[in-house]
Write a protein that holds these residues in place. Structure first.
Motif, PDB file in Angstrom:
ATOM      1  N   LEU A 108       1.048  -7.456  10.942  1.00  0.00           N
ATOM      2  CA  LEU A 108       1.786  -6.435  11.680  1.00  0.00           C
ATOM      3  C   LEU A 108       3.208  -6.287  11.135  1.00  0.00           C
ATOM      4  N   GLU A 109       3.861  -7.406  10.869  1.00  0.00           N
ATOM      5  CA  GLU A 109       5.200  -7.355  10.264  1.00  0.00           C
ATOM      6  C   GLU A 109       5.144  -6.719   8.884  1.00  0.00           C
ATOM      7  N   LEU A 110       4.115  -7.033   8.117  1.00  0.00           N
ATOM      8  CA  LEU A 110       3.971  -6.475   6.775  1.00  0.00           C
ATOM      9  C   LEU A 110       3.825  -4.960   6.838  1.00  0.00           C
ATOM     10  N   GLU A 111       2.985  -4.473   7.741  1.00  0.00           N
ATOM     11  CA  GLU A 111       2.803  -3.029   7.866  1.00  0.00           C
ATOM     12  C   GLU A 111       4.095  -2.345   8.283  1.00  0.00           C
ATOM     13  N   THR A 112       4.808  -2.941   9.232  1.00  0.00           N
ATOM     14  CA  THR A 112       6.072  -2.364   9.696  1.00  0.00           C
ATOM     15  C   THR A 112       7.099  -2.335   8.580  1.00  0.00           C
ATOM     16  N   LEU A 113       7.221  -3.418   7.826  1.00  0.00           N
ATOM     17  CA  LEU A 113       8.204  -3.462   6.749  1.00  0.00           C
ATOM     18  C   LEU A 113       7.854  -2.481   5.632  1.00  0.00           C
ATOM     19  N   VAL A 114       6.589  -2.353   5.300  1.00  0.00           N
ATOM     20  CA  VAL A 114       6.189  -1.377   4.271  1.00  0.00           C
ATOM     21  C   VAL A 114       6.528   0.032   4.728  1.00  0.00           C
ATOM     22  N   ARG A 115       6.244   0.338   5.984  1.00  0.00           N
ATOM     23  CA  ARG A 115       6.575   1.675   6.502  1.00  0.00           C
ATOM     24  C   ARG A 115       8.079   1.915   6.492  1.00  0.00           C
ATOM     25  N   GLN A 116       8.867   0.874   6.823  1.00  0.00           N
ATOM     26  CA  GLN A 116      10.321   1.029   6.815  1.00  0.00           C
ATOM     27  C   GLN A 116      10.852   1.237   5.402  1.00  0.00           C
ATOM     28  N   PRO A 127     -19.002  -9.276   0.137  1.00  0.00           N
ATOM     29  CA  PRO A 127     -18.061  -8.186   0.437  1.00  0.00           C
ATOM     30  C   PRO A 127     -17.732  -8.004   1.915  1.00  0.00           C
ATOM     31  N   HIS A 128     -18.569  -8.455   2.815  1.00  0.00           N
ATOM     32  CA  HIS A 128     -18.294  -8.247   4.228  1.00  0.00           C
ATOM     33  C   HIS A 128     -17.318  -9.274   4.811  1.00  0.00           C
ATOM     34  N   LEU A 129     -16.935 -10.290   4.059  1.00  0.00           N
ATOM     35  CA  LEU A 129     -15.985 -11.285   4.542  1.00  0.00           C
ATOM     36  C   LEU A 129     -14.564 -10.911   4.144  1.00  0.00           C
ATOM     37  N   PRO A 130     -13.549 -11.316   4.947  1.00  0.00           N
ATOM     38  CA  PRO A 130     -12.176 -10.899   4.669  1.00  0.00           C
ATOM     39  C   PRO A 130     -11.612 -11.413   3.352  1.00  0.00           C
ATOM     40  N   GLY A 131     -12.066 -12.531   2.864  1.00  0.00           N
ATOM     41  CA  GLY A 131     -11.509 -13.082   1.636  1.00  0.00           C
ATOM     42  C   GLY A 131     -12.005 -12.410   0.375  1.00  0.00           C
ATOM     43  N   TYR A 132     -12.861 -11.407   0.513  1.00  0.00           N
ATOM     44  CA  TYR A 132     -13.420 -10.721  -0.653  1.00  0.00           C
ATOM     45  C   TYR A 132     -12.338  -9.960  -1.419  1.00  0.00           C
ATOM     46  N   ARG A 133     -11.422  -9.332  -0.679  1.00  0.00           N
ATOM     47  CA  ARG A 133     -10.350  -8.564  -1.318  1.00  0.00           C
ATOM     48  C   ARG A 133      -9.107  -9.431  -1.445  1.00  0.00           C
ATOM     49  N   THR A 134      -8.417  -9.308  -2.557  1.00  0.00           N
ATOM     50  CA  THR A 134      -7.225 -10.107  -2.791  1.00  0.00           C
ATOM     51  C   THR A 134      -6.048  -9.553  -1.989  1.00  0.00           C
ATOM     52  N   ARG A 135      -4.987 -10.345  -1.903  1.00  0.00           N
ATOM     53  CA  ARG A 135      -3.786  -9.875  -1.207  1.00  0.00           C
ATOM     54  C   ARG A 135      -3.193  -8.657  -1.907  1.00  0.00           C
ATOM     55  N   ARG A 136      -3.276  -8.644  -3.212  1.00  0.00           N
ATOM     56  CA  ARG A 136      -2.755  -7.515  -3.977  1.00  0.00           C
ATOM     57  C   ARG A 136      -3.515  -6.239  -3.614  1.00  0.00           C
ATOM     58  N   GLU A 137      -4.837  -6.308  -3.534  1.00  0.00           N
ATOM     59  CA  GLU A 137      -5.632  -5.127  -3.190  1.00  0.00           C
ATOM     60  C   GLU A 137      -5.345  -4.678  -1.755  1.00  0.00           C
ATOM     61  N   GLN A 138      -5.200  -5.630  -0.844  1.00  0.00           N
ATOM     62  CA  GLN A 138      -4.883  -5.273   0.537  1.00  0.00           C
ATOM     63  C   GLN A 138      -3.508  -4.619   0.630  1.00  0.00           C
ATOM     64  N   PHE A 139      -2.537  -5.144  -0.115  1.00  0.00           N
ATOM     65  CA  PHE A 139      -1.195  -4.573  -0.103  1.00  0.00           C
ATOM     66  C   PHE A 139      -1.202  -3.174  -0.710  1.00  0.00           C
ATOM     67  N   ASP A 140      -1.919  -2.989  -1.809  1.00  0.00           N
ATOM     68  CA  ASP A 140      -2.014  -1.666  -2.436  1.00  0.00           C
ATOM     69  C   ASP A 140      -2.604  -0.643  -1.471  1.00  0.00           C
ATOM     70  N   ASP A 141      -3.637  -1.041  -0.748  1.00  0.00           N
ATOM     71  CA  ASP A 141      -4.252  -0.134   0.225  1.00  0.00           C
ATOM     72  C   ASP A 141      -3.293   0.196   1.361  1.00  0.00           C
ATOM     73  N   LEU A 142      -2.538  -0.801   1.811  1.00  0.00           N
ATOM     74  CA  LEU A 142      -1.571  -0.580   2.880  1.00  0.00           C
ATOM     75  C   LEU A 142      -0.496   0.411   2.438  1.00  0.00           C
ATOM     76  N   VAL A 143       0.028   0.242   1.237  1.00  0.00           N
ATOM     77  CA  VAL A 143       1.057   1.153   0.723  1.00  0.00           C
ATOM     78  C   VAL A 143       0.481   2.550   0.530  1.00  0.00           C
ATOM     79  N   ALA A 144      -0.739   2.638   0.003  1.00  0.00           N
ATOM     80  CA  ALA A 144      -1.357   3.948  -0.209  1.00  0.00           C
ATOM     81  C   ALA A 144      -1.585   4.673   1.117  1.00  0.00           C
ATOM     82  N   ASP A 145      -2.043   3.954   2.124  1.00  0.00           N
ATOM     83  CA  ASP A 145      -2.270   4.573   3.435  1.00  0.00           C
ATOM     84  C   ASP A 145      -0.959   5.022   4.072  1.00  0.00           C
TER      85      ASP A 145
END
Length: 151
Positions: free
Chosen positions: A119-127, A34-52
């Motif tokens: 960074l681009e992903l976060e900016t585009l989601v916010r936009q 769990p402490h490595l970055p590949g533990y969470r899938t892209r889908r889970e990371q994207f869901d967290d980004l949108v939720a935040d």
């Protein structure tokens, strides 16, 4: 030597070789810790980004966005509404009805294919969120989230 206590009701230590695929269930441990970055899938990371991002915007307008639902779907439907262009949608805002509160739908695949880094992903989601929430509130996207457009 690590010693772990037995769980109640579990059998004692096994004697003999350990089986890899017991009863066809696959591996019984995580391949990536769990402490490595590949533990969470892209889908889970994207869901967290949108939720935040959605939570941050809901804090800016607490009364007007109290019942807003922010949803993530993989791809937009193939049949656009008559008033929409035939281009690929990045998000959609649905006004409240008797059955459902106001909803903003963000489409994961079209957004991720347009971004090269996080960074681009976060900016585009916010936009996308600020455009859709702005259309629900009838205000400009710049006024919803000024930080998404100034970067």
């Amino acid at each position: 030597m690590d010693v772990e206590p037995l769980r109640p009701g579990s059998p004692g230590p096994r004697q003999g070789p350990r089986r890899r695929d017991r009863r066809g269930r696959g591996r019984r441990w995580d391949l990536i810790p769990p402490h490595l970055p590949g533990y969470r899938t892209r889908r889970e990371q994207f869901d967290d980004l949108v939720a935040d991002s959605g939570a941050a915007l809901a804090e800016r307008f607490p009364r007007r966005l109290a019942h807003l639902q922010v949803l993530v779907e993989e791809v937009p439907p193939t049949d656009p509404a008559p008033w929409e262009d035939a281009t690929v949608l990045l998000g959609r805002a649905l006004p409240p009805s008797r059955e459902h509160p106001a909803r903003v739908i963000v489409y994961r695949r079209p957004i991720q294919t347009r971004c090269a880094d996080d960074l681009e992903l976060e900016t585009l989601v916010r936009q996308v969120l600020s455009e859709q929430i702005g259309s629900l509130l009838h205000i400009e996207p710049d006024d919803v989230d000024p930080g998404a457009w100034s970067e």
